[in-house]
Design a protein around this motif. Structure first.
Motif, PDB file in Angstrom:
ATOM      1  N   ARG A   1       0.832  -1.203   0.000  1.00 23.82           N
ATOM      2  CA  ARG A   1       0.000   0.000   0.000  1.00 23.82           C
ATOM      3  C   ARG A   1       0.865   1.250   0.000  1.00 23.82           C
ATOM      4  O   ARG A   1       0.655   2.187  -0.745  1.00 23.82           O
ATOM      5  N   GLN A   2       1.874   1.288   0.871  1.00 19.45           N
ATOM      6  CA  GLN A   2       2.708   2.482   0.984  1.00 19.45           C
ATOM      7  C   GLN A   2       4.057   2.108   1.566  1.00 19.45           C
ATOM      8  O   GLN A   2       4.238   1.047   2.144  1.00 19.45           O
TER       9      GLN A   2
ATOM     10  N   ILE B   1       7.336   3.102   4.104  1.00 23.43           N
ATOM     11  CA  ILE B   1       7.416   3.773   5.409  1.00 23.43           C
ATOM     12  C   ILE B   1       8.282   5.033   5.405  1.00 23.43           C
ATOM     13  O   ILE B   1       8.264   5.778   6.365  1.00 23.43           O
TER      14      ILE B   1
ATOM     15  N   GLY C   1       7.940   7.510   3.099  1.00 25.94           N
ATOM     16  CA  GLY C   1       7.110   8.638   2.680  1.00 25.94           C
ATOM     17  C   GLY C   1       5.657   8.502   3.103  1.00 25.94           C
ATOM     18  O   GLY C   1       4.955   9.491   3.268  1.00 25.94           O
ATOM     19  N   ASP C   2       5.186   7.262   3.282  1.00 24.29           N
ATOM     20  CA  ASP C   2       3.798   7.010   3.669  1.00 24.29           C
ATOM     21  C   ASP C   2       2.775   7.674   2.753  1.00 24.29           C
ATOM     22  O   ASP C   2       1.725   8.103   3.226  1.00 24.29           O
ATOM     23  N   THR C   3       3.071   7.776   1.454  1.00 29.86           N
ATOM     24  CA  THR C   3       2.108   8.500   0.612  1.00 29.86           C
ATOM     25  C   THR C   3       1.006   7.600   0.058  1.00 29.86           C
ATOM     26  O   THR C   3      -0.094   8.077  -0.183  1.00 29.86           O
ATOM     27  N   ALA C   4       1.294   6.328  -0.179  1.00 32.04           N
ATOM     28  CA  ALA C   4       0.321   5.410  -0.804  1.00 32.04           C
ATOM     29  C   ALA C   4      -0.103   5.884  -2.194  1.00 32.04           C
ATOM     30  O   ALA C   4      -1.203   5.596  -2.643  1.00 32.04           O
ATOM     31  N   GLN C   5       0.762   6.645  -2.868  1.00 30.19           N
ATOM     32  CA  GLN C   5       0.376   7.195  -4.163  1.00 30.19           C
ATOM     33  C   GLN C   5       0.899   6.394  -5.353  1.00 30.19           C
ATOM     34  O   GLN C   5       0.293   6.418  -6.421  1.00 30.19           O
TER      35      GLN C   5
ATOM     36  N   PRO D   1      -1.662   3.480  -7.079  1.00 29.76           N
ATOM     37  CA  PRO D   1      -2.701   4.010  -7.958  1.00 29.76           C
ATOM     38  C   PRO D   1      -2.154   4.762  -9.181  1.00 29.76           C
ATOM     39  O   PRO D   1      -2.737   4.715 -10.256  1.00 29.76           O
ATOM     40  N   GLN D   2      -1.012   5.421  -9.018  1.00 35.83           N
ATOM     41  CA  GLN D   2      -0.476   6.172 -10.158  1.00 35.83           C
ATOM     42  C   GLN D   2       0.087   5.239 -11.229  1.00 35.83           C
ATOM     43  O   GLN D   2      -0.051   5.518 -12.418  1.00 35.83           O
TER      44      GLN D   2
ATOM     45  N   THR E   1      -7.082  -1.247  -4.119  1.00 31.67           N
ATOM     46  CA  THR E   1      -6.165  -0.875  -3.037  1.00 31.67           C
ATOM     47  C   THR E   1      -6.548  -1.591  -1.740  1.00 31.67           C
ATOM     48  O   THR E   1      -7.644  -2.125  -1.616  1.00 31.67           O
ATOM     49  N   TYR E   2      -5.640  -1.562  -0.766  1.00 31.30           N
ATOM     50  CA  TYR E   2      -5.861  -2.093   0.603  1.00 31.30           C
ATOM     51  C   TYR E   2      -6.260  -3.574   0.631  1.00 31.30           C
ATOM     52  O   TYR E   2      -7.148  -3.977   1.398  1.00 31.30           O
TER      53      TYR E   2
END
Lengths: 339, 290
Positions: free
Chosen positions: B123-124, B126, B128-132, B135-136, B147-148
């Motif tokens: 998911r993300q 550690i 940056g923790d953005t989780a972006q 999806p991108q 996701t998740y």
């Protein structure tokens, strides 16, 4: 036309708290920039939803109402948001850092090829000069967030791309009605014309949502009370401070046993373990059973009338005195210094 | 055709364990001193891929990571746990990439590995923790995204069913393949290293690593070609330079402030106005509140 935009999430038929918090922030940013506040709600059975939203100062509300839009799936929502952005070209776009927002915003940012900053804790308007090119930028959105496991605070900007996109977690921004009588204008997004079958590859087969629970674990700020708070009425002061700071109320076991607070707020060995940014321990002596659940908080403030209380040894700040006296002052000076 | 699963993973500094040796004298973190680890949720992602491999004999698990040459370490970690192959995407030109530029690079590398059925990522990360990025990458590849993910409940040739862990509940969804899936930390823990695979792959090396080695690997690699970890740069993935690194990154870091962790020496304050005023100012200025 370059306005502030907020994506309003629907949670059990109502606008999510985080969205109302973002609208509050968005209204302030719009006032500062001298622009308008726009918002969108995308879902189903949204009749009358504008009544919830206008009081937060929204000038234009875009509504897409279609059976296929609820519950949320990524592609149709992303498609409608991108389509809207291409039309209204917002300067800033804010999303809640929720399961939905953190799924949607990156998809939209990638499509728009614009910058996105996750989990901002502060949003401020400021100027920027690029040292290399010498180019100056007026009124950018400073997106401030912790990174690197909370060991640094970074200020991120998107000088060239629009919208400047950010997500913010629930409870980080304050929620405030702008004007109860404020009215905006409603614009219908023609969802039926825009939604094509290929946007629905993902099918929801089953969904179990739990009722909203108190989740002090997730709160960056916890104002916690012990037996030393003395009464349920005094605990109300802790609620006030927590609300002003955007935090949650916690309690020690002794306070829960005394009936000052609910069990789900109990911090410590037999309660929950928390690691907030700030833990304010009020009238808590600091028995190991309690500190086991909170000693990893980034900052600890202890308020206690006993200078010898063990909590003071792990606190960054110890305030010696009565909470009836100190908490109202903390609220007062917090308000004064954030104005 | 095999059932190809591409796992996206990142080597990250272990920001969860900032020990004493990682603190500088001024109380800030010395990032160089933090241990480099396999991003935790990417390990959960790898496990999901390995579980599918157990179920489907035709599954093939490929680990893809973008990073500096030393990130090859996590490729070996993946091989020790059951991945079939790994690719290291590395180039100085990637330096300074934000999530958008990173997802562009990853998407170009994934395209090189087509046809595939699933792209699975944590998911993300550690740091940056953005989780972006998940999806991108999905958007760049025009794939459906889920996701998740907590569990794959059904795997078919052309469709998977997935249980997702949301903030306040669970949701079961189906998606046609190919699709991109990100994995939540509530999913199964990754299995440990397998002793047999550790022996098999402990000499797996990238070209950059071989240049540093004093030992001659030529014969070993001729006999065991699977020990060669492929390394790809900008030209190998046909990436447009304007879309990577700093120039491909719309977000810029304007300022970094170190959070100072002072030794625990309590500052004792009274309930007087000026003490409380000073405290609240400090808390606001250091972004603890506000």
């Amino acid at each position: 036309m370059h306005n502030i935009f907020v994506y309003c999430e629907i949670d059990e038929g109502q606008v999510a708290d985080v969205s109302l918090e973002l609208l509050t922030k968005g209204r302030k940013l719009a006032n500062e920039l001298g622009c308008k506040l726009e918002a969108a709600v995308i879902g189903h059975n949204l009749k009358g939803i504008e009544k919830e939203i206008y009081p937060y100062g929204v000038d234009t509300l875009h509504v897409a109402d279609d059976k296929r839009l609820a519950p949320y799936t990524t592609l149709p929502h992303a498609h409608l948001v991108v389509n809207l952005f291409e039309k209204i070209k917002p300067e800033v776009a804010l999303f809640g850092a929720t399961s939905v927002g953190r799924d949607l915003a990156p998809r939209v940012a990638s499509k728009m090829r614009c910058g996105l900053t996750a989990d901002c804790t502060s949003l401020v308007i400021g100027d920027h000069k690029d040292n290399k090119s010498g180019k100056e930028y007026k009124s950018l959105l400073y997106q401030i967030r912790p990174a690197f496991g909370g060991n640094i605070i970074a200020t991120i900007i998107n000088p060239e791309t629009r919208p400047q996109m950010a997500t913010v977690r629930e409870g980080v921004m304050k929620r405030e009605i702008f004007d109860k009588t404020h009215k905006g204008s409603l614009k219908t997004i023609k969802a039926a014309d825009l939604l094509t079958d290929d946007l629905f590859p993902v099918q929801i087969l089953e969904r179990h949502m739990e009722k909203k629970k108190i989740n002090i674990k997730a709160s960056p700020i916890i104002v916690s009370g012990g037996y030393g708070v003395g009464s349920k009425e005094n605990f109300e002061l802790l609620n006030e401070l927590a609300e002003v700071l955007g935090g949650e109320v916690g309690a020690s076991r002794a306070a829960v046993d005394a009936g000052y607070a609910d069990h789900e707020r109990q911090v410590g060995q037999t309660g929950v373990t928390v690691r907030p940014k700030l833990y304010i321990a009020c009238g808590i002596s600091g028995a190991v059973q309690h500190t086991a659940g909170m000693s990893e908080s980034a900052k600890i403030i202890a308020i206690n009338n006993d200078p010898g209380a063990p909590i003071n040894q792990i606190a960054d700040y110890s305030i010696i005195g009565n909470i009836e006296d100190i908490i109202p002052k903390m609220i007062k000076f917090y308000k004064k210094n954030t104005k | 055709m095999s059932f190809r699963i591409i796992v996206l993973a990142k080597q990250v500094p272990d920001t969860r364990n900032v020990g004493k040796d990682a603190m500088k004298a001024d109380g800030t973190v010395n990032r160089g001193a933090l241990e480099a680890i396999f991003n935790p949720e990417d390990l959960h992602a790898l496990e999901q891929a390995l579980l599918i491999k157990e179920e489907r004999k035709d599954a093939e698990v490929i680990l893809l990571t973008m990073g500096p040459p030393r990130a090859a370490e996590i490729i070996r970690e993946a091989l020790y746990r059951g991945a079939d192959k790994g690719y290291l995407i590395t180039d100085r030109k990637f330096a300074g990439s934000d999530t958008l530029a990173t997802s562009y690079v990853l998407s170009m590398a994934v395209k090189k590995l087509a046809p595939f059925h699933l792209v699975i990522a944590g998911r993300q990360a550690i740091d940056g923790d953005t989780a972006q990025v998940g999806p991108q990458v999905a958007e760049k590849l025009a794939l459906p995204q889920v996701t998740y993910t907590e569990k794959f409940t059904e795997i078919k040739d052309e469709e998977v069913t997935i249980r997702r862990r949301l903030e306040r509940g669970v949701e079961t969804v189906s998606t046609p393949l190919p699709a991109l899936v990100t994995v939540h930390s509530s999913a199964a823990q990754c299995r440990p290293r397998n002793a047999r695979l550790l022996m098999k792959f402990k000499h797996a090396r990238t070209i950059s690593e071989l240049q540093e080695e004093t030992k001659d690997y030529t014969e070993m690699l001729n006999n065991k070609p699977y020990l060669q970890i492929d390394e790809w740069g900008v030209s190998d993935i046909d990436a447009g330079e304007e879309q990577l690194g700093l120039s491909g990154s719309p977000t810029k870091v304007k300022k970094i402030e170190n959070v100072v962790f002072a030794a625990k020496e309590s500052i004792v304050l009274s309930s007087e106005d000026n003490d409380i005023d000073r405290l609240m100012k400090e808390l606001i200025d250091s972004h603890v509140v506000g």
